[in-house]
Scaffold this motif. Structure first.
Motif, short mmCIF file in Angstrom:
data_model
loop_
_atom_site.label_atom_id
_atom_site.label_comp_id
_atom_site.label_asym_id
_atom_site.label_seq_id
_atom_site.Cartn_x
_atom_site.Cartn_y
_atom_site.Cartn_z
N ASN A 183 0.83 -1.20 0.00
CA ASN A 183 0.00 0.00 0.00
C ASN A 183 0.86 1.25 0.00
O ASN A 183 0.60 2.20 -0.75
N LEU A 184 1.89 1.27 0.83
CA LEU A 184 2.74 2.45 0.95
C LEU A 184 3.57 2.67 -0.32
O LEU A 184 3.71 3.81 -0.79
N ILE A 185 4.11 1.61 -0.88
CA ILE A 185 4.92 1.75 -2.09
C ILE A 185 4.07 2.22 -3.26
O ILE A 185 4.50 3.06 -4.07
N TYR A 186 2.85 1.70 -3.37
CA TYR A 186 1.95 2.12 -4.44
C TYR A 186 1.66 3.61 -4.33
O TYR A 186 1.71 4.35 -5.33
N HIS A 187 1.35 4.07 -3.12
CA HIS A 187 1.06 5.49 -2.92
C HIS A 187 2.30 6.33 -3.23
O HIS A 187 2.19 7.40 -3.84
N ALA A 188 3.47 5.87 -2.81
CA ALA A 188 4.70 6.61 -3.08
C ALA A 188 4.95 6.75 -4.58
O ALA A 188 5.39 7.80 -5.05
N ALA A 189 4.63 5.70 -5.34
CA ALA A 189 4.80 5.76 -6.80
C ALA A 189 3.91 6.84 -7.39
O ALA A 189 4.32 7.55 -8.33
N LEU A 190 2.71 6.99 -6.86
CA LEU A 190 1.81 8.05 -7.35
C LEU A 190 2.39 9.43 -7.07
O LEU A 190 2.06 10.40 -7.78
#
Length: 263
Positions: A110-117
């Motif tokens: 979840n955190l990595i996905y948000h960081a990519a955004l």
């Protein structure tokens, strides 16, 4: 409206973290906000207090650019949300009232996905996520699926996610709704520590009077109108009351009815 000016800002704090000027918003014929104006200083904790339907979520939707501003202006550290949305939102972190984590992904995913955004590379994102989870005491749960966390733990992950891009302003819309007393206290203490230790500015929306501390700034919003703004002791002095609960009751009493009397 009782508008009590905060203490004079220092030169470094001359630009408000959040400035809302003459903001009004309507859903058809229903007026959700009416000429709301306030400014909050950097590195401060401000409580936006109002009952359900007061206009808190509408205001947050305008600040976060989910809704376009119909009337008035909103600036985040001097950046107009309507004219400079990229610059404004880049320094804003948000925790919405509804839960927005993907329950079938792990905490780290979840955190990595948000960081990519947010344009953060995977290696940097993983480092920031590990650091954020360690700060909230969930480093040992990074590989667990979000659905296996308690409600309070999920909310703490959402706060860590909102801080991944290191915003200067963090806004939280009713972040403790549905949580037990201990989880509420833990989250409130953690967010207050962000102000004290890291200088993050926080706007905390709630309908719970017991989440207010004497050291906070307080904005009272009722039926779309701002009734008071200032340090808690000043609002109490202005209303002649000894507690935030009593001050809120007096400010929101209907005309012609004594505070505390049956409606």
């Amino acid at each position: 409206m009782t508008d009590i000016a905060p203490a004079e800002p220092t030169a470094r704090q001359a630009v408000p973290a959040l400035a809302v000027r003459g903001v009004s918003h309507a859903y058809g014929r229903r007026q959700a906000l009416a000429d709301v104006t306030f400014a909050i200083a950097p590195s401060s904790f401000t409580v936006l207090l109002g009952l359900n339907g007061a206009g808190k979520s509408t205001l947050f939707s305008l600040v976060t650019r989910l809704f376009a501003t119909q009337r008035g202006a909103i600036r985040i550290f001097g950046h107009d949300v309507a004219r400079e949305p990229g610059e404004a939102l880049r320094i804003l972190g948000v925790v919405f009232q509804p839960r927005t984590l993907d329950l079938d992904l792990t905490v780290m995913q979840n955190l990595i996905y948000h960081a990519a955004l947010r344009g953060i590379g995977k290696r940097e994102a993983r480092e920031r996520a590990r650091d954020g989870l360690a700060r909230i005491g969930l480093a040992d749960r990074m590989d667990d699926k979000v659905r296996d966390l308690s409600g309070g733990q999920q909310r703490r992950v959402e706060i860590a996610r909102a801080l991944l891009h290191r915003p200067r302003l963090l806004v939280l819309d009713e972040p403790t709704v549905g949580l037990d007393i201990k989880a509420r206290a833990d989250i409130l203490a953690h967010v207050r520590s962000l102000v004290a230790q890291e200088g993050v500015c926080v706007l905390w929306a709630t309908h719970l009077v017991d989440e207010i501390a004497d050291t906070d700034d307080l904005i009272v919003l009722h039926q779309g109108r701002m009734l008071a703004h200032g340090p808690v002791p000043a609002v109490l002095a202005q209303t002649g009351e000894k507690s935030a609960r009593a001050a809120f009751t007096r400010l929101t009493a209907e005309p012609g009815r004594e505070p505390g009397s049956p409606p």
